[in-house]
Design a protein around this motif. Structure first.
Motif, PDB file in Angstrom:
ATOM      1  N   MET A  32      43.706  40.918  34.514  1.00  0.00           N
ATOM      2  CA  MET A  32      44.824  40.342  33.756  1.00  0.00           C
ATOM      3  C   MET A  32      44.639  40.677  32.284  1.00  0.00           C
ATOM      4  SD  MET A  32      46.164  36.515  34.402  1.00  0.00           S
ATOM      5  CE  MET A  32      47.491  36.475  35.561  1.00  0.00           C
ATOM      6  N   HIS A  64      45.868  37.186  27.130  1.00  0.00           N
ATOM      7  CA  HIS A  64      47.011  36.278  26.940  1.00  0.00           C
ATOM      8  C   HIS A  64      46.463  34.873  26.702  1.00  0.00           C
ATOM      9  CE1 HIS A  64      45.904  35.658  31.136  1.00  0.00           C
ATOM     10  NE2 HIS A  64      46.461  34.451  31.037  1.00  0.00           N
ATOM     11  N   LEU A 104      41.340  26.086  36.367  1.00  0.00           N
ATOM     12  CA  LEU A 104      41.079  27.333  37.075  1.00  0.00           C
ATOM     13  C   LEU A 104      39.900  27.131  38.033  1.00  0.00           C
ATOM     14  CD1 LEU A 104      42.208  30.336  36.649  1.00  0.00           C
ATOM     15  CD2 LEU A 104      40.028  30.746  35.532  1.00  0.00           C
ATOM     16  N   LEU A 157      36.149  36.773  34.115  1.00  0.00           N
ATOM     17  CA  LEU A 157      36.960  36.116  33.089  1.00  0.00           C
ATOM     18  C   LEU A 157      36.243  36.201  31.749  1.00  0.00           C
ATOM     19  CD1 LEU A 157      39.569  34.428  32.682  1.00  0.00           C
ATOM     20  CD2 LEU A 157      38.137  32.404  32.894  1.00  0.00           C
ATOM     21  N   ALA A 197      41.143  38.824  32.347  1.00  0.00           N
ATOM     22  CA  ALA A 197      40.318  38.929  33.555  1.00  0.00           C
ATOM     23  C   ALA A 197      40.048  40.404  33.825  1.00  0.00           C
ATOM     24  CB  ALA A 197      41.025  38.284  34.744  1.00  0.00           C
ATOM     25  N   ARG A 227      37.179  39.441  43.070  1.00  0.00           N
ATOM     26  CA  ARG A 227      37.314  38.193  42.332  1.00  0.00           C
ATOM     27  C   ARG A 227      38.600  37.492  42.744  1.00  0.00           C
ATOM     28  NH1 ARG A 227      36.788  35.190  37.972  1.00  0.00           N
ATOM     29  NH2 ARG A 227      38.695  34.619  36.886  1.00  0.00           N
ATOM     30  N   SER A 281      40.831  33.783  42.015  1.00  0.00           N
ATOM     31  CA  SER A 281      40.923  32.544  41.234  1.00  0.00           C
ATOM     32  C   SER A 281      42.288  31.913  41.473  1.00  0.00           C
ATOM     33  CB  SER A 281      40.725  32.837  39.743  1.00  0.00           C
ATOM     34  OG  SER A 281      41.801  33.596  39.248  1.00  0.00           O
ATOM     35  N   ALA A 328      44.900  29.397  39.448  1.00  0.00           N
ATOM     36  CA  ALA A 328      45.174  28.755  38.164  1.00  0.00           C
ATOM     37  C   ALA A 328      46.291  27.730  38.342  1.00  0.00           C
ATOM     38  CB  ALA A 328      45.579  29.799  37.133  1.00  0.00           C
TER      39      ALA A 328
HETATM   40  O1  LIG Z   1      41.816  35.776  36.913  1.00  0.00           O
HETATM   41  C1  LIG Z   1      41.679  34.770  36.254  1.00  0.00           C
HETATM   42  O2  LIG Z   1      40.833  33.951  36.495  1.00  0.00           O
HETATM   43  C2  LIG Z   1      42.602  34.519  35.099  1.00  0.00           C
HETATM   44  C3  LIG Z   1      43.870  33.841  35.505  1.00  0.00           C
HETATM   45  C4  LIG Z   1      44.709  33.516  34.338  1.00  0.00           C
HETATM   46  O3  LIG Z   1      44.330  33.685  33.218  1.00  0.00           O
HETATM   47  C5  LIG Z   1      46.043  32.944  34.532  1.00  0.00           C
HETATM   48  O4  LIG Z   1      46.499  32.825  35.674  1.00  0.00           O
HETATM   49  O5  LIG Z   1      46.681  32.584  33.537  1.00  0.00           O
END
Ligand SMILES: O=C(O)CCC(=O)C(=O)O
Ligand SMILES: [Fe+2]
Length: 130
Positions: free
Chosen positions: A3, A6, A15, A23, A64, A72, A74, A76
């Protein structure tokens, strides 16, 4: 999935990560790796906490990175106000015993902010810097 840099909209983002790092947050102009801790939430401060607090809590710039060690994953969870709320610096924070503090941000409807952030116009830069 990677990512680009941002900051998140809303107040706080929770998260959950699967144990594969990647990250990074920007701290004093440098990218710093964020560790993964089992059974824990990582909490990111968002743009609207920065606005509401008139800059006392800065939203964190993050990205990320992908890597070859593993996949990976995640999840959010963003937390913000209702779409029609106008978010601006809390009036209580603009007056103190030392005098008036100028509002550092203009008020904006949360929905309009999201539309601006999702539009291609900003190329995903940190919206508060525009
Ligand atoms: O991959 C990540 O952990 C980052 C996710 C993230 O920053 C978001 O979803 O806003
Ligand atoms: Fe994010």
């Amino acid at each position: 999935m990677g990512m680009p840099p941002h900051s998140d909209h809303g107040l706080l983002t929770l998260l959950i990560q699967n144990g594969i790092g990647g990250l990074q947050i920007q701290h004093k102009g440098k990218w710093v790796n964020v560790g993964t801790h089992p059974n824990s939430f990582l909490v990111n401060t968002g743009d609207h906490l920065e606005i509401l607090s008139n800059g006392r809590y800065k939203s964190v710039l993050h990205r990320a990175m992908v890597n070859s060690n593993g996949t990976r994953m995640s999840i959010a969870m963003a937390h913000g106000p209702s779409l029609d709320s106008v978010v601006s610096p809390a009036p209580e924070l603009l007056v103190s015993s030392e005098g008036d503090e100028p509002a550092a941000y203009i008020g904006m409807k949360y929905k309009d902010y999201l539309e601006l952030q999702q539009s291609n116009k900003l190329d995903r830069v940190r919206i508060l810097a525009v």
